[in-house]
Enzyme design. Sequence first.
Site, PDB file in Angstrom:
ATOM      1  N   TYR A 141       0.804  -1.116   0.122  1.00  0.00           N
ATOM      2  CA  TYR A 141      -0.002   0.075  -0.106  1.00  0.00           C
ATOM      3  C   TYR A 141       0.783   1.274   0.004  1.00  0.00           C
ATOM      4  CZ  TYR A 141      -4.030  -3.129   1.140  1.00  0.00           C
ATOM      5  OH  TYR A 141      -5.120  -3.946   1.304  1.00  0.00           O
ATOM      6  N   LYS A 192       3.815 -15.401   2.280  1.00  0.00           N
ATOM      7  CA  LYS A 192       4.144 -16.364   1.007  1.00  0.00           C
ATOM      8  C   LYS A 192       5.393 -16.343   0.507  1.00  0.00           C
ATOM      9  CE  LYS A 192       1.257 -17.730  -1.589  1.00  0.00           C
ATOM     10  NZ  LYS A 192       0.974 -19.167  -1.754  1.00  0.00           N
ATOM     11  N   ASP A 225      -2.426 -18.136   1.960  1.00  0.00           N
ATOM     12  CA  ASP A 225      -3.399 -18.787   1.440  1.00  0.00           C
ATOM     13  C   ASP A 225      -4.061 -20.071   1.865  1.00  0.00           C
ATOM     14  OD1 ASP A 225      -1.157 -20.101   0.848  1.00  0.00           O
ATOM     15  OD2 ASP A 225      -1.634 -20.668  -1.253  1.00  0.00           O
ATOM     16  N   ASP A 249      -5.205  -7.175   5.810  1.00  0.00           N
ATOM     17  CA  ASP A 249      -6.461  -6.441   5.238  1.00  0.00           C
ATOM     18  C   ASP A 249      -7.447  -7.419   4.862  1.00  0.00           C
ATOM     19  OD1 ASP A 249      -8.138  -4.548   4.645  1.00  0.00           O
ATOM     20  OD2 ASP A 249      -6.838  -3.778   2.935  1.00  0.00           O
ATOM     21  N   ASP A 253     -10.733  -9.552   7.552  1.00  0.00           N
ATOM     22  CA  ASP A 253     -11.959  -9.445   7.017  1.00  0.00           C
ATOM     23  C   ASP A 253     -12.777 -10.776   6.962  1.00  0.00           C
ATOM     24  OD1 ASP A 253     -11.813  -6.666   7.072  1.00  0.00           O
ATOM     25  OD2 ASP A 253     -12.666  -6.473   5.008  1.00  0.00           O
TER      26      ASP A 253
END
Length: 355
Positions: A141, A192, A225, A249, A253
Site C-alpha cells: 500500500y 508467501k 492462502d 487487510d 475481514d
Amino acid sequence: MTNKLLLLPGDGIGPEVMTEVERVLDRLMSRHGLKLDVETALFGGASLDEEGVPITDAVVATAKSAQAVLMGAVGGPKWASVARDLRPEMGLLRLRKEMDVYANLRPALCFAALADASGLKRHLVEGLDIVFVRELTGGVYFGTPRGIETLADGSKRGFDNQVYTSAEIRRVARVAFELARKRSNKVTSLEKSNVMESGLLWRQEVTALHASDYSDVQLEHMYADNAAMQLVRAPQQFDVLLTDNLFGDVLSDLAAACTGSIGLLPSAALGDAGKPGLYEPIHGSAPDIAGKGLANPVAAILSLEMALRWSLGEVGLADQLYRAVEAALNNGARTADLGGSLSSTDMGTAILAAL
C-alpha cells in the site's frame, strides 16, 4: 492533565455510528468519572467536499497531539472518480503514515450469544478469541514505484511494489510476541515466502527475532492462502496472527465473517509507547445503508473500548464498556446485520442501559 480524544466521523455510516460513540462518551464522562477533552473534525470525503483534501494539515497535527484518534469510516461511490491522490482513502493512509501507527490490532471474537449468527457451525466459532497483528504503514500500500503506464503498443500496465525492511518487520513482530505473552502464548506468522522475496525476508526476520528474544512463545509459520482455508476450517487453532499489510487487510475481514458480522469488530493501530493510537471499526462506509439508521454501532463502541484500554489509561472503564456490550447482546439486542430489527440508536440505547 486531561487526555484528548479526536473524533473523525468520516463518510457513509461513519457519522451514524460515531453518534452512538458520543452518547457512550457522554455517559462515561457524566456518570463514570471519565475526564476527556473531545474534539471532532472533518475527514475523508466529507473533508474533500469542504476543504478540497481528504485530510488537512491541521487535522493531522491535531491527531498527532491527541492521546487517541477514533474514526468512523471513509469513502463511497460519490468520490470514486476523483484523482487517486484525493480519494478519501488516501486521507486514511496519510493519517496512518504520519502517526506512524505501524501495528494494527484486529480482534476477531465470537460473543457467546452470537455463536449461531456466524456462517460457520457453532462448534467452530463458539468461544472464538483471536487477534490479528497487521503491519500497517509499509508493504504494497505504500511501496514505490507504483503507477499505471502506457506501453509501446498502447496497452497499459499497472504496478505496485511490495517492500519491507528488517526494521519494519521486527517492530511489528515484537508487538505480536508481546501480545501473545498476555494471551495463549502462540504466534502464527503469515506470508508467501514460497513465491515472494518480501515474504521470505518476513519469515527470516520473524524467525530470528523469535530465537533471540521470544523463544518462550510458540511460533508457527503458515502460508497466507492456507491460513484463509484454516480460518474457516478450524479458526480456534489460532491465537495471535502476525501479517503484512495486504494479507492482514484481507484475512482479518475473513475472520470477521466467522464472528457473525463485520459490524461487531473494532481495531487499534498503535505505534511506539507514548504515541497516540488510531482506532476504527473495521467495517467500511456501507453507502447502501448510510442515512437509514441501520448500521451496527458495536464495532465503533468497541473501538472506543480499545482506545480506553490502550491509549487513554482507563482499563477499568474499558472492562465496564466491554461487559455492557456483551450484556446487551445477551439480552437479545440485535441490529439487522445480526438478524434483528433495532436501529443504530436503539442498539446504542441497549448498551447504555447495560452500562
